[in-house]
Design a protein around this motif. Structure first.
Motif, mmCIF file in Angstrom:
data_model
loop_
_atom_site.group_PDB
_atom_site.id
_atom_site.type_symbol
_atom_site.label_atom_id
_atom_site.label_comp_id
_atom_site.label_asym_id
_atom_site.label_seq_id
_atom_site.Cartn_x
_atom_site.Cartn_y
_atom_site.Cartn_z
ATOM 1 N N LEU A 63 -15.980 10.297 -5.308
ATOM 2 C CA LEU A 63 -16.706 11.508 -5.759
ATOM 3 C C LEU A 63 -16.432 12.684 -4.438
ATOM 4 N N ASN A 64 -15.983 11.972 -3.515
ATOM 5 C CA ASN A 64 -15.595 12.951 -2.472
ATOM 6 C C ASN A 64 -14.046 12.603 -1.738
ATOM 7 N N PRO A 65 -13.308 13.043 -2.647
ATOM 8 C CA PRO A 65 -12.031 12.541 -2.215
ATOM 9 C C PRO A 65 -11.454 13.208 -0.938
ATOM 10 N N PRO A 66 -10.705 12.432 -0.252
ATOM 11 C CA PRO A 66 -10.199 13.014 1.177
ATOM 12 C C PRO A 66 -8.991 13.922 0.773
ATOM 13 N N PRO A 67 -8.881 15.062 1.730
ATOM 14 C CA PRO A 67 -7.696 15.721 1.439
ATOM 15 C C PRO A 67 -6.412 15.113 1.947
ATOM 16 N N GLY A 68 -5.315 15.593 1.299
ATOM 17 C CA GLY A 68 -4.068 15.118 1.454
ATOM 18 C C GLY A 68 -3.703 13.660 0.873
ATOM 19 N N CYS A 69 -2.947 12.807 1.604
ATOM 20 C CA CYS A 69 -2.966 11.310 1.071
ATOM 21 C C CYS A 69 -4.041 10.696 1.089
ATOM 22 N N ALA A 70 -4.329 10.297 0.097
ATOM 23 C CA ALA A 70 -5.513 9.212 -0.218
ATOM 24 C C ALA A 70 -5.519 8.076 0.738
ATOM 25 N N PHE A 71 -4.714 7.668 1.238
ATOM 26 C CA PHE A 71 -4.306 6.382 1.957
ATOM 27 C C PHE A 71 -4.205 6.766 3.423
ATOM 28 N N ALA A 72 -4.096 8.015 3.781
ATOM 29 C CA ALA A 72 -4.377 8.405 5.087
ATOM 30 C C ALA A 72 -5.125 7.460 6.105
ATOM 31 N N GLY A 73 -6.436 7.440 5.536
ATOM 32 C CA GLY A 73 -7.467 6.850 6.086
ATOM 33 C C GLY A 73 -7.396 5.481 6.924
ATOM 34 N N ARG A 74 -6.497 4.627 5.732
ATOM 35 C CA ARG A 74 -6.360 3.309 6.087
ATOM 36 C C ARG A 74 -5.048 3.067 6.902
ATOM 37 N N CYS A 75 -4.129 4.188 6.952
ATOM 38 C CA CYS A 75 -2.757 3.985 7.167
ATOM 39 C C CYS A 75 -2.395 3.739 8.517
ATOM 40 N N PRO A 76 -1.848 2.930 9.093
ATOM 41 C CA PRO A 76 -1.306 2.928 10.466
ATOM 42 C C PRO A 76 -0.504 3.828 10.803
ATOM 43 N N ARG A 77 0.516 4.714 9.762
ATOM 44 C CA ARG A 77 1.428 5.612 10.218
ATOM 45 C C ARG A 77 1.091 7.043 10.040
ATOM 46 N N ALA A 78 -0.438 7.299 9.727
ATOM 47 C CA ALA A 78 -1.040 8.473 9.428
ATOM 48 C C ALA A 78 -0.796 9.452 10.579
ATOM 49 N N THR A 79 -0.292 10.626 10.118
ATOM 50 C CA THR A 79 -0.522 11.798 11.389
ATOM 51 C C THR A 79 -1.230 12.786 10.721
ATOM 52 N N PRO A 80 -1.450 13.866 11.647
ATOM 53 C CA PRO A 80 -2.285 15.071 11.033
ATOM 54 C C PRO A 80 -1.603 15.829 9.727
ATOM 55 N N GLU A 81 -0.214 15.651 9.577
ATOM 56 C CA GLU A 81 0.354 16.315 8.353
ATOM 57 C C GLU A 81 -0.001 15.610 7.300
ATOM 58 N N CYS A 82 -0.415 14.174 7.165
ATOM 59 C CA CYS A 82 -0.592 13.536 6.066
ATOM 60 C C CYS A 82 -1.813 14.036 5.373
ATOM 61 N N VAL A 83 -2.924 14.771 6.209
ATOM 62 C CA VAL A 83 -4.143 14.915 5.734
ATOM 63 C C VAL A 83 -4.017 16.546 5.198
ATOM 64 N N ALA A 84 -2.952 16.929 5.524
ATOM 65 C CA ALA A 84 -2.864 18.518 5.297
ATOM 66 C C ALA A 84 -2.470 18.702 3.685
#
Lengths: 318, 623
Positions: free
Chosen positions: A275-296
């Motif tokens: 109902l409240n999808p995250p911006p950017g890559c949906a996996f970013a919240g769980r991802c060990p490699r996530a960087t700020p670009e992933c959410v963009a």
């Protein structure tokens, strides 16, 4: 030759709302996705519960009307939601073999329905066709006059496959066809499916949450996460050299004999809220490699390695 | 059909109702053939004759008409009207219900709100309004009674249809090219027919009563035509002076309605699938123990020691040997896997330990379960109950069905704590939060206030584990705790269980069908087939050198990740039914090594101190 082509297909479900009220929100069960399946190919679709794999399957057979996009079977577009029109081209084998058979009908009545409704066959013609199909799925003809509850899971699933074959489809969608079965019977059904594919010149879409089963039967595998395709590639490569961190997480989580037990991730690994999808890559919240670009922004599928595609900005390299 | 009648007549009241009702129905049917006086012949000279006067067995009414004749003709009419009204209400109501339930969404919404409006009126007021609009008369009364009862059928049938419409066989019918009309008629209707019959059998009595009510008010049958209501209505003014004129139709109405309702309840009970399975009683609090033969002597193995356990299900003439001579023990800090296919008896073994197998039909017929040397099968209910959860706790497969949906998970956990320790609420709450932290639920302080449906499958299973840990048990029996979970979540739960047993010295019995899971968590493993352990030993030994052909073949069936596309090994045939086991080895019919010796006599579980197998042609020599 392409058996199935899906272009920009998506499904959005309205949430809340009533008779005179507009829906309060919308859940995107399947985000716009495009893929092709070649004739004679088995495409495996894996993902965890809630990733949209069943919604996708139901759209492909016309049981759900897509919100956007189009489906093409052997070059012909199918855009009307009439299951009978779909029925002759694409069929579905259900997860729960017993509940997919009407408890009040004999197996013969169940088998005759597609022959009568889709092809208008006469009585003698139907009997001959059923005999043929039953022989190819190794079922005895005396089963025809029994009721569904008299069968074990493995037999009922073979009846389900036989019913799908009766429609003489080009494509069969197998939605978790063996997850309700015991392992010793599971292999029987999987091998039967492999034999039938050659015999009837079929194309399969094999949906499952069991990575090892999907890998064993598929030519290519499509990994879904939160309604999006995150990785596509040949079966032998996807789990051996996973590019997307989610695929890697899946591969590391599967219990393998001889691999020591460790939780591949220790964080609070809830799926994102639909109902409240995250911006950017949906996996970013769980991802060990996530960087700020992933959410963009949402990453697009891009080719990685020789045959693989992954939707990731920081994929694994091998 | 015969089984249904047998079940129906086991209920004495229903049988009585059936007898009375058939007698009345037969009387009503043969009324025209009986030598009765003309029911409408007026003889004012003979008015208010008492019953048993000559020529008038039940006396006469205020116009001197023969009461017996009027009663029988009236009964005939009332029954006909009641049954006819029930048929109309059932067909129209069911049609509305099926359509609303099948199409759902807006159609459902509009139809059901309409039905709600109809229901909002008191039924007698609605019936009166309909009769007032159409004019008095029996046909109009019939229409009114039928209309008033339509909502009852519509709601009932809609409820059943909604459940069916989402089932996969409806989708399958659609893919087979059936249209909506055909799906409703050939797929849905046969499945709701029994519900319609049940609803009708329980309402026909009411409809007769309602028709009688309208006639009593003078809105139904018009004079001189007699139905039970109008006979009663006409007798009302002479209630004191000639009570028999009211009592006779009154008793008839009572008999009809009572017999129909008793029979209807009987039909409902007999058709209810839960009752049809033969279990008309609630399961007992502890599994019935009827041990034949000697109780095995304590052999000081393990903390929890299952010895030669036999659990059977007695269903009618059949005896299902679900667990047959199973011996298994577990030491503190050890994890023992029990692996097998569905129907192999692994779950029944686990449930037998604490007497949780439903009785009837379950009976423990032999063996012993020793916890710390005490035989749990001989223990009293109170002592067993004190041990459930405190010494031996369970984790089940589906946490959604084991948690109560209407209570907050924290409150359920607090209840579990307080069941064994009388601690104040605040202390129990603190302990609950601590347990949530121990099973790694993030934000335990707020999560404790969640309802089960607000949590994901993995989180719910953590609550299940927290609940099992609530009273610091020594043994946890986990029955397929990760089967319903996704792989990424399964990996987390398994590593959590592994940590708990290492940190707290828990003994775990882990039931599963997955070799990968067993390999990762368990020290020892027992393989079950058709109610018996066919092989037992250290996990590594069994995985690398399985001795029983079944173990070897079963492992070959399991695809492993990393093998690429391939053909899988399968075991031909099906597992046997445990009520009809072949002599000798139960696996022999599916085994490529089977010889005649395998098909006769008892085959023992033999081998070394640690690794045993029940096979005379083992894959590996055990010595």
């Amino acid at each position: 030759m392409t058996a199935l082509k899906v272009d920009d297909l998506s499904k959005t479900f309205p949430v809340g709302g009533g008779l005179f009220r507009a829906p309060k929100a919308a859940v995107r069960a399947v985000r716009p996705m495009s893929f092709e399946v070649a004739k004679g190919e088995t495409l495996g679709i894996v993902g965890e519960s809630g990733c949209g794999k069943s919604t996708l399957a139901r759209m492909l057979v016309g049981l759900l009307e897509p919100t956007t996009g189009r489906i093409e079977i052997e070059g012909k577009p199918l855009d009307n939601a009439d299951p009978a029109a779909f029925g002759k081209l694409i069929q579905y084998v259900f997860q729960d073999p017993v509940s997919s058979l009407n408890p009040r009908k004999t197996i013969r009545q169940i088998m005759e329905a597609p022959l009568k409704r889709l092809y208008g066959m006469g009585r003698a013609e139907r009997a001959a066709r059923i005999r043929e199909i039953f022989a190819s799925v190794n079922l005895r003809e005396e089963f025809l006059d029994r009721y569904p509850h008299e069968f074990s899971g493995g037999q009922a699933q073979r009846i389900g496959v036989a019913r799908a074959l009766a429609a003489a489809p080009r494509i069969i969608i197998l939605d978790e066809p063996v997850s309700a079965l015991d392992v010793s019977v599971q292999a029987q059904v999987l091998n039967l499916l492999a034999d039938l594919k050659g015999e009837f010149n079929l194309t399969y879409l094999f949906i499952s949450h069991d990575l090892a089963v999907v890998e064993a039967v598929s030519d290519r595998i499509l990994v879904l996460y939160f309604g999006t395709v995150v990785e596509v590639g040949p079966a032998e490569e996807v789990f051996k050299t996973p590019r997307h961190p989610y695929t890697k997480l899946l591969a590391d989580s599967a219990p393998v004999v001889g691999r020591p037990l460790k939780a591949p991730e220790q964080k609070d690994s809830e799926l994102p809220d639909p109902l409240n999808p995250p911006p950017g890559c949906a996996f970013a919240g769980r991802c060990p490699r996530a960087t700020p670009e992933c959410v963009a922004e949402v990453p697009d599928l891009r080719p990685l390695g020789e045959h693989q595609l992954a939707a990731c900005i920081h994929p694994h390299e091998y | 059909m015969i089984a249904f009648l047998k079940l129906l007549f086991r209920n004495r009241l229903a049988a009585m109702g059936a007898v009375v009702l058939s007698a009345i129905l037969i009387l009503a049917l043969i009324t025209p053939l009986l030598p009765l006086a003309d029911p409408d012949a007026i003889a004012t000279g003979d008015r208010f004759k008492r019953p048993f006067t000559e020529g008038h067995l039940l006396g006469t009414d205020h116009l001197g008409r023969d009461l017996l004749s009027r009663l029988l003709w009236g009964t005939r009419l009332s029954l006909a009207v009641g049954i006819f009204a029930a048929l109309i209400a059932a067909s129209v109501g069911s049609a509305i219900g099926i359509i609303a339930g099948y199409f759902g969404g807006r159609t459902d919404n509009v139809i059901m709100r309409g039905v709600d409006m109809l229901m909002a009126f008191p039924y007698i007021l609605l019936a009166l309004a309909i009769v007032a609009a159409l004019g008095p008369g029996l046909t109009n009364a019939l229409i009114a009674v039928a209309a008033v009862n339509i909502p009852f059928f519509a709601r009932n049938i809609r409820g059943v249809t909604v459940g069916l419409a989402g089932r996969e066989f409806i989708d399958a019918a659609r893919l087979a090219g059936m249209g909506h009309g055909r799906i409703i008629l050939t797929e849905l209707l046969p499945n709701v027919a029994s519900t319609i019959v049940i609803a009708m059998s329980t309402t026909v009595g009411w409809m007769i009563l309602e028709t009688a009510g309208l006639s009593f008010l003078g809105l139904g049958s018009q004079p001189p035509q007699a139905d039970l209501g109008s006979i009663l209505g006409e007798a009302r003014s002479a209630l004191i002076t000639a009570p028999h004129t009211s009592i006779v139709p009154g008793v008839m109405i009572f008999l009809i309605v009572m017999s129909i309702n008793l029979l209807g309840d009987g039909v409902r009970d007999a058709l209810d699938p839960r009752l049809r399975s033969g279990a008309l009683t609630r399961p007992r609090a502890v599994t019935l123990v009827e041990r034949r033969g000697n109780v095995p002597r304590a052999d000081q193995k393990g903390l929890l020691n299952i010895q030669e356990l036999e659990t059977q299900f007695h269903v009618g003439p059949r005896i299902y040997r679900a667990v047959n001579q199973v011996s298994l023990h577990v030491n503190p800090g050890e994890a023992v896997g029990v692996i097998g296919e569905s129907g192999s008896g692994k779950s029944v073994t686990a449930l037998s330990v604490m007497g949780l197998v439903a009785s009837p039909p379950g009976v423990i017929t032999g063996g012993a379960v020793r916890y710390d040397s005490e035989d749990l099968l001989a223990a009293s209910y109170d002592s067993l109950r004190a041990k459930r959860g405190r010494n031996v706790a369970y984790i089940f497969q589906d946490p959604l069905s084991t948690l109560h949906p209407l209570y907050r998970v924290g409150d359920q956990l607090i209840e579990a704590i307080q069941a064994h320790n009388r601690v104040p609420e605040a202390e129990a709450r603190a302990k609950a939060i601590e347990l949530f932290r121990a099973v790694r639920i993030p934000n335990p302080e707020s999560r404790i206030r969640n309802f089960p449906h607000e949590m994901s499958g993995g989180m719910r299973q953590r609550v299940g584990i927290a609940m099992a840990m609530a009273n610091d048990p020594d043994v946890i029996i986990a029955d397929e705790p990760t089967t319903a979970l996704d792989v990424t979540v399964q990996a987390q739960i398994l590593s959590l269980l592994d940590d708990l047993r290492r940190e707290r010295g828990l003994a775990i019995i882990f039931i599963t069908h997955d070799f990968g899971v067993v390999a990762q968590l368990c020290d020892r493993v027992a393989v079950m087939y058709a109610g018996r352990i066919v092989e037992e030993g250290p996990t590594e030994t069994i995985l690398e050198h399985p001795a029983h052909p079944y173990t070897k073949k079963l492992m070959a069936c399991v695809p492993e990740l990393g093998g690429g596309k391939r053909r899988l090994a399968a075991i031909p045939g099906l597992p046997p039914q445990v009520h009809d086991l072949p002599p000798g080895c139960a696996f022999a019919p599916r085994c490529h090594k089977a010889t005649d010796a395998c098909r006769e006599g008892e085959i023992l579980l033999e081998g070394t101190e640690t690794h045993t197998a029940r096979c005379i042609h083992p894959e590996e020599e055990l010595a």
